[in-house]
Design a protein around this motif. Structure first.
Motif, short mmCIF file in Angstrom:
data_model
loop_
_atom_site.label_atom_id
_atom_site.label_comp_id
_atom_site.label_asym_id
_atom_site.label_seq_id
_atom_site.Cartn_x
_atom_site.Cartn_y
_atom_site.Cartn_z
N UNK A 1 29.48 87.96 3.84
CA UNK A 1 28.20 87.84 4.56
C UNK A 1 28.65 87.78 6.08
N UNK A 2 29.94 88.13 6.39
CA UNK A 2 30.47 87.94 7.67
C UNK A 2 29.91 89.33 8.59
N UNK A 3 29.31 90.34 7.79
CA UNK A 3 28.81 91.36 8.70
C UNK A 3 27.44 90.76 9.13
N UNK A 4 26.69 89.83 8.36
CA UNK A 4 25.39 89.19 8.70
C UNK A 4 25.62 88.27 10.13
N UNK A 5 26.71 87.62 9.93
CA UNK A 5 27.04 86.58 11.05
C UNK A 5 27.15 87.54 12.49
N UNK A 6 28.03 88.62 12.45
CA UNK A 6 28.49 89.56 13.42
C UNK A 6 26.98 90.06 13.90
N UNK A 7 26.18 90.65 12.79
CA UNK A 7 25.06 91.14 13.32
C UNK A 7 24.04 90.35 14.09
N UNK B 1 22.01 97.32 0.79
CA UNK B 1 23.06 96.88 1.76
C UNK B 1 22.40 95.94 2.83
N UNK B 2 23.09 94.84 3.09
CA UNK B 2 22.72 93.87 4.10
C UNK B 2 23.76 93.69 5.13
N UNK B 3 23.89 94.52 6.29
CA UNK B 3 25.03 94.64 7.11
C UNK B 3 26.27 94.66 6.65
N UNK B 4 26.50 95.66 5.48
CA UNK B 4 27.28 96.19 4.86
C UNK B 4 27.77 95.32 3.56
N UNK B 5 26.96 94.36 3.25
CA UNK B 5 27.22 93.43 2.01
C UNK B 5 26.45 94.03 0.90
N UNK B 6 26.73 94.32 -0.40
CA UNK B 6 26.13 94.93 -1.48
C UNK B 6 25.10 93.69 -2.00
N UNK B 7 24.03 93.98 -1.72
CA UNK B 7 22.85 92.67 -2.10
C UNK B 7 22.85 92.66 -3.51
N UNK C 1 24.91 87.91 16.06
CA UNK C 1 25.50 87.83 17.28
C UNK C 1 25.19 89.19 18.25
N UNK C 2 24.89 90.34 17.36
CA UNK C 2 24.46 91.67 18.36
C UNK C 2 23.05 91.70 18.15
N UNK C 3 22.39 90.85 17.48
CA UNK C 3 20.93 91.13 17.47
C UNK C 3 20.48 92.30 16.77
N UNK C 4 21.61 92.63 15.65
CA UNK C 4 21.22 93.96 14.90
C UNK C 4 21.69 93.69 13.54
N UNK C 5 21.00 93.42 12.61
CA UNK C 5 21.27 93.30 11.14
C UNK C 5 20.76 94.43 10.37
N UNK C 6 21.55 95.49 10.01
CA UNK C 6 20.77 96.55 9.30
C UNK C 6 20.77 96.16 7.75
N UNK C 7 19.59 96.62 7.48
CA UNK C 7 19.19 96.69 5.85
C UNK C 7 19.05 97.91 5.41
#
Length: 196
Positions: free
Chosen positions: A62-68, A42-48, A70-76
């Motif tokens: 991919x909206x979670x990636x965009x938000x991440x 999962x990349x920022x909540x999206x099922x890769x 902005x926050x400088x935090x994109x979880x993988x």
């Protein structure tokens, strides 16, 4: 007399334990490492995996990636299944190990697997490596982000990428751990099929 014998026995036992662990790590260096697959990625909540299978990058997913970004935090997050095959005549093993995952020589994730691994001579073992990383730094490089998009969508002409895995075993001495001096490194060409 007992005051001298007991500490001496303890030192000898600890020394034997360290030698045994060093022998097991030496056998581990000669093992064959393979990436069997990855799942639950999962990349920022999206099922890769779902994105790769569909070949579509849906902007809603991919909206979670965009938000991440902005926050400088994109979880993988994910699980990498590592197969270790021991071709030697000695037991290969480690108590725990640090790892680094690099994609195209760029650091993707680091972590610690706190699990004892033993691989008997001539046998194999599969180890699940849990990945939990913030890959903002990696994605903030526009060319890397484009490589990932191309890989997911299937637009990459090569259809493969180079995954480097580095392992640093630790040796246990009583309640203390000592890091192995150096990394056991191996490379694996990965394709989108690894995610299926």
């Amino acid at each position: 007399m007992n005051k001298i014998v007991v500490p001496l026995l303890f030192i000898l036992m600890a020394s034997c334990g360290v030698n045994q662990q060093a022998k097991q790590i030496k056998a581990l260096e000669k093992c064959k490492f393979e990436v069997q697959g990855v799942d639950s990625v999962f990349l920022a909540g999206a099922d890769v995996i779902r994105l790769v299978q569909s070949g579509n990058i849906d902007t809603r997913s991919m909206s979670g990636v965009a938000m991440g970004m902005l926050r400088k935090e994109v979880p993988l997050k994910g699980i990498l299944h590592l197969k270790i095959t021991n071709p030697t005549s000695n037991l290969a093993g480690i108590n725990q190990f640090q790892y680094q995952l690099l994609m195209q020589d760029k650091q993707l994730a680091t972590g610690l697997v706190n699990q004892q691994v033993k691989v008997k001579p001539g046998e194999s073992a599969e180890i699940p490596v849990l990945i939990d990383a913030n890959i903002y730094g990696l994605l903030s490089n526009g060319s890397v982000l484009q490589e990932i998009v191309d890989f997911i969508s299937g637009n990459n002409a090569k259809q493969e990428s180079l995954l480097t895995i580095k392992l640093k075993p630790t040796i246990a001495i009583g309640n203390k751990t000592i890091n192995y001096p150096g990394w056991i490194t191996f490379d694996k060409k990965v394709t989108r099929n690894l995610l299926f």
